[in-house]
Structures are given as structure tokens and as C-alpha cells.
Motif scaffolding. Structure first.
Motif, PDB file in Angstrom:
ATOM      1  N   GLU A 214      45.353  40.989  48.405  1.00 15.81           N
ATOM      2  CA  GLU A 214      46.238  42.147  48.609  1.00 15.81           C
ATOM      3  C   GLU A 214      47.146  41.911  49.818  1.00 15.81           C
ATOM      4  O   GLU A 214      46.736  41.254  50.786  1.00 15.81           O
ATOM      5  CB  GLU A 214      45.397  43.409  48.829  1.00 15.81           C
ATOM      6  CG  GLU A 214      44.557  43.805  47.638  1.00 15.81           C
ATOM      7  CD  GLU A 214      45.368  44.376  46.483  1.00 15.81           C
ATOM      8  OE1 GLU A 214      46.587  44.605  46.630  1.00 15.81           O
ATOM      9  OE2 GLU A 214      44.776  44.608  45.421  1.00 15.81           O
ATOM     10  N   PRO A 215      48.380  42.447  49.768  1.00 11.78           N
ATOM     11  CA  PRO A 215      49.327  42.216  50.868  1.00 11.78           C
ATOM     12  C   PRO A 215      48.827  42.735  52.223  1.00 11.78           C
ATOM     13  O   PRO A 215      49.187  42.191  53.265  1.00 11.78           O
ATOM     14  CB  PRO A 215      50.583  42.977  50.439  1.00 11.78           C
ATOM     15  CG  PRO A 215      50.404  43.307  49.004  1.00 11.78           C
ATOM     16  CD  PRO A 215      48.960  43.199  48.680  1.00 11.78           C
ATOM     17  N   TRP A 216      48.012  43.769  52.226  1.00 10.80           N
ATOM     18  CA  TRP A 216      47.508  44.325  53.474  1.00 10.80           C
ATOM     19  C   TRP A 216      46.459  43.433  54.136  1.00 10.80           C
ATOM     20  O   TRP A 216      46.134  43.615  55.300  1.00 10.80           O
ATOM     21  CB  TRP A 216      46.935  45.727  53.269  1.00 10.80           C
ATOM     22  CG  TRP A 216      45.927  45.830  52.159  1.00 10.80           C
ATOM     23  CD1 TRP A 216      46.161  46.266  50.888  1.00 10.80           C
ATOM     24  CD2 TRP A 216      44.549  45.470  52.204  1.00 10.80           C
ATOM     25  NE1 TRP A 216      45.024  46.211  50.134  1.00 10.80           N
ATOM     26  CE2 TRP A 216      44.005  45.726  50.912  1.00 10.80           C
ATOM     27  CE3 TRP A 216      43.702  44.956  53.175  1.00 10.80           C
ATOM     28  CZ2 TRP A 216      42.668  45.483  50.605  1.00 10.80           C
ATOM     29  CZ3 TRP A 216      42.374  44.723  52.864  1.00 10.80           C
ATOM     30  CH2 TRP A 216      41.866  44.999  51.590  1.00 10.80           C
TER      31      TRP A 216
ATOM     32  N   ALA B 209      39.078  41.748  48.835  1.00 11.62           N
ATOM     33  CA  ALA B 209      40.475  41.978  49.197  1.00 11.62           C
ATOM     34  C   ALA B 209      41.423  41.412  48.142  1.00 11.62           C
ATOM     35  O   ALA B 209      42.606  41.261  48.398  1.00 11.62           O
ATOM     36  CB  ALA B 209      40.768  41.357  50.555  1.00 11.62           C
ATOM     37  N   SER B 210      40.913  41.123  46.967  1.00 12.44           N
ATOM     38  CA  SER B 210      41.711  40.504  45.911  1.00 12.44           C
ATOM     39  C   SER B 210      42.026  41.509  44.804  1.00 12.44           C
ATOM     40  O   SER B 210      41.290  42.466  44.580  1.00 12.44           O
ATOM     41  CB  SER B 210      40.924  39.328  45.309  1.00 12.44           C
ATOM     42  OG  SER B 210      41.625  38.784  44.210  1.00 12.44           O
TER      43      SER B 210
END
Length: 178
Positions: free
Chosen positions: A61-63, A149-150
Motif C-alpha cells: 500500500e502507498p501509505w 501492508a499489501s
């Protein structure tokens, strides 16, 4: 004397029902493992994409700012396919062992013995299930490869599978009561 015979018959029926319940539960988990493994073989590409992206860590994820963790990524397709093959082999072995254990417990429900071996085979199958879905997906995928986080996050499904299998293991390993 007749009461004693009827009492022993009821005991036998109660034990057989418990054996039957444990057998059916074990065989259902065996069927699950076999269906998952065969689905991964028949429709190889669907879950291959999942495994490939998790191992490559290319869909975070971008974050998520985890550049230090991204050094763990496995981008080589040969290693990725080896990992996917290990997952499929683990699922298949889990399914076979749990199903075989269930069949032996079913034999015990019919009064022909095999309960201890059935429970042992199921226990080995359940251990493989924990290794595949907990160690493989939650520990390695979730933490080592930051699957949490994917966009390709399968942790909740893995936890659900492992939870059900562990509850089943506790029930199946319990001593039967009259």
C-alpha cells in the motif's frame, strides 16, 4: 443381567457416535485441504498471482514506508514457484492425512478399530495445516513479507482456517466419554 447388556450397548452406541462425529470432522478438513490443493493445481494462475505479489512485495500500500523490509522480497520466479509448490504440497499432504485419519476413525465407529491411528494421522495433517496457513501465511507472508501492508492480504482467511483446524484438533484428540 439384561440391564447390564442394555447399558453396555448404550455405551457402545455413545462411543460410536463420538467416533463418527470425529471421523466426519476429520474428513471434512481433509476434503478442504484436498480441494484447496487441487484448486491451486487446476487454476494455477489465480493463486499464483497472490503468491508472486506477496513474495515480490510489489503491491504494498502507498501509505506503507517499509523500504528496509522490502530487501526481503523474493523476485526470482524460480524461487517464487518453489514457494508456491511447497504451499500446494503442504495443502495436499494435509488433506490426505486428515482424510485418511477420518477414514480410520470411521472404521472405529463401525467397531473395527483404528481410532488411535486415525487420531494420529489427523494430528499430523492438522500440524501441516498449521504450518501452511499459520507459519506460511501469517508468520512468513504476513510478517516477513509484510502481507499485512499489501493489496494481496490473506491473513484473515489463514487465521480462520487455522482457528477451525485447531478447535477440531482439540475436540478430536479428547478422550471419548460414555
Amino acid at each position: 443381567m439384561l440391564e447390564k447388556f442394555v447399558g453396555n450397548e448404550q455405551l457402545s452406541i455413545h462411543l460410536r457416535i463420538q467416533y463418527l462425529c470425529k471421523a466426519v470432522l476429520a474428513m471434512s478438513i481433509g476434503a478442504f485441504g484436498l480441494l484447496v490443493a487441487s484448486g491451486n493445481i487446476i487454476d494455477y494462475d489465480s493463486n499464483w498471482q497472490f503468491v508472486r505479489h506477496v513474495l515480490a512485495m510489489d503491491a504494498l500500500e502507498p501509505w506503507f514506508n517499509g523500504a528496509a523490509l522490502q530487501s526481503r522480497a523474493v523476485s526470482d520466479p524460480s524461487w517464487q514457484r518453489l514457494g508456491y509448490g511447497a504451499i500446494i504440497a503442504g495443502e495436499m499432504a494435509c488433506g490426505l492425512l486428515c482424510a485418511a485419519g477420518g477414514l480410520l476413525m470411521l472404521k472405529a465407529a463401525a467397531g473395527r478399530g483404528g481410532l488411535a491411528w486415525g487420531k494420529s494421522l489427523f494430528t499430523l495433517g492438522a500440524l501441516l495445516a498449521v504450518l501452511v496457513w499459520y507459519f506460511g501465511f501469517a508468520v512468513m507472508g504476513g510478517e516477513y513479507f509484510a502481507m499485512w501492508a499489501s493489496k494481496w492480504n490473506g491473513q484473515m482467511k489463514a487465521y480462520a482456517f487455522v482457528g477451525f483446524i485447531l478447535l477440531s484438533l482439540v475436540y478430536i484428540r479428547q478422550r471419548e466419554e460414555a
